[in-house]
Design an enzyme around this catalytic site. Sequence first.
Site, PDB file in Angstrom:
ATOM      1  CE1 TYR A  42      -3.559   2.684   0.938  1.00  0.00           C
ATOM      2  CE2 TYR A  42      -2.007   3.349   2.636  1.00  0.00           C
ATOM      3  CZ  TYR A  42      -3.140   3.593   1.889  1.00  0.00           C
ATOM      4  OH  TYR A  42      -3.853   4.746   2.095  1.00  0.00           O
ATOM      5  CE  LYS A  58      -3.342   5.541  -1.523  1.00  0.00           C
ATOM      6  NZ  LYS A  58      -4.305   6.287  -2.367  1.00  0.00           N
TER       7      LYS A  58
END
Lengths: 330, 330
Positions: free
Chosen positions: B150, B154
């Site tokens: 994740y 990002k």
Amino acid sequence: MRILITGGTGFIGKRIARHLLEQGSLEFEGEGPREIGRIILFDAFPGEGLPQDPRLELRIGDIDDTMTVGELARDVDVIWHLAAVVSSAAEADFDLGMDVNLYGLLNLLEALRAQDRCPRLVYASGFAVFGGELPETVQEHTALTPTSSYGTQKAIGELLVADYSRRGFVDGRTLRLPTIAVRPGKPNKAASTFVSSIIREPLNDERAVCPVTPDTAVFISSPRRALEAMLHAMALSAETLGQQRTIALPGLTVTIAQMVEALERVAGTATRELIDWVPDAEIQRIVESWPVRAATPRAEALGFQADDDIMSIVQAHIEDEGITLKGDKA
Amino acid sequence: MRILITGGTGFIGKRIARHLLEQGSLEFEGEGPREIGRIILFDAFPGEGLPQDPRLELRIGDIDDTMTVGELARDVDVIWHLAAVVSSAAEADFDLGMDVNLYGLLNLLEALRAQDRCPRLVYASGFAVFGGELPETVQEHTALTPTSSYGTQKAIGELLVADYSRRGFVDGRTLRLPTIAVRPGKPNKAASTFVSSIIREPLNDERAVCPVTPDTAVFISSPRRALEAMLHAMALSAETLGQQRTIALPGLTVTIAQMVEALERVAGTATRELIDWVPDAEIQRIVESWPVRAATPRAEALGFQADDDIMSIVQAHIEDEGITLKGDKA
């Protein structure tokens, strides 16, 4: 052992291949030597001067083609991923840069992951991941702030290689390379291509264009050091590397004026006259956006080295390319 | 003005929509207010409690579907891109995380680029872009070192938004958000979801599980501050932002023990008893890999603010959700 080198007909790819064919084997830290069975050079262009050897196979294709790359990745044990659209080209053609530098890497990572063998991968990045307002010396923990699409794509590549490695899909190691000089061959579409041209062309009695001012500093590494780094990065064990998969390589900081001075000292005053100073504001801007000094304690602790000085870089180029200087002939 | 909010049925998306519908217009720095013509909430899930308004349109689909996103992007003037697969979910299902967090963003950026209108885009990132060995306080120039897929996705998103903006394809601004607490609704698959649960559930007379130790520190922002930041980031002019398109938001550093203490002070001792302490080593590891202190001088200079203290965050949650405390009833 089955080896894949993407961007394999470029000069670093060819040097790695030639070295491996001569050695006949590749040895990982803490393991015995393994015989080179097959080396696949993959590239979009056939290139020139490939070693002639039955173990060597040339494949031409597009790295952003999923089928091609899936086929390429089959059963490979180690990969040097050098295929790239260089800085000025990626800036001039955004889609081409994304296709090769981002989607090409994603294709390769996915194809390797699908093999489920966690092969060892060396990925070539560069100091163009830095740009804009930078500290005098960039550190290993300085945030990546690319100011070009090429630098952006390389920064993304570093992150992808780290995460695919963390998850055990590949055993990746990224080399953040200084500008390589003196590159043999012809100028390419890297904004930095002149850094090699201003030495290489005069040594061949040809004219070269320098688009930046003499006081412009650059951060460079010789092809010899780059080759050593490519081999050393592949040899290091996963344990030695740990979680941190990017290795910022040491380099040499020199001004263009110092490079020209070294050329003159090695090859005579006349060589200086072969350089045409034609300022190019865009190239000056791109080159100045790159860092010229980098602290690289981790790489040094791992055994990577910078060149001693610019004189030795010029002399190594003359040796490697078998150049006969005019003075020598006389 | 045509507005797109991806992840639009999530609680921040709904709050932005509700605010805009109430205001009736959106005003950019240095420009007059522009009427809200249409708000498209795009999400993979229909969600609940959407405002009822003829200007609001709900569309359900996959952000990694090129056709869907091409259609969505048509003629939009401003976009909040909030669609994401959160931390634990992206760790559990690598492909799902890549599809939504990376390929979904690329789809959107390409669709917006194809429109050739350079629309204004707010992209939600988070402090999960940092991980591993970090300085006591992360700085705006600290290198991104995600230790989750994740966080990696990002970090890549931040780089893409910056480059697409630099090239004039979109006018992007990334918000690097602290953990948002207290989130209304149900727990989600973020590793940090308990940070809200331990306040929200006891206030509703329900039990909550806390998987980390009381001395664990977190870096948080209230939904009110997050909404303000989303609106402020959209309003800022491109000139004010300049080349640097990521804004690391200020947040509040608190320990879980301090949060529970605030809960107790606001809602009584009994609420503390509703928390079950069930250690989860993996969640502890992920949460501890995130920074708990960040220096954010740029965001503060641009007018972004942190919450004053944890008490005010708990009280704001009670107000916003219309919660009646037992003590109030008595």
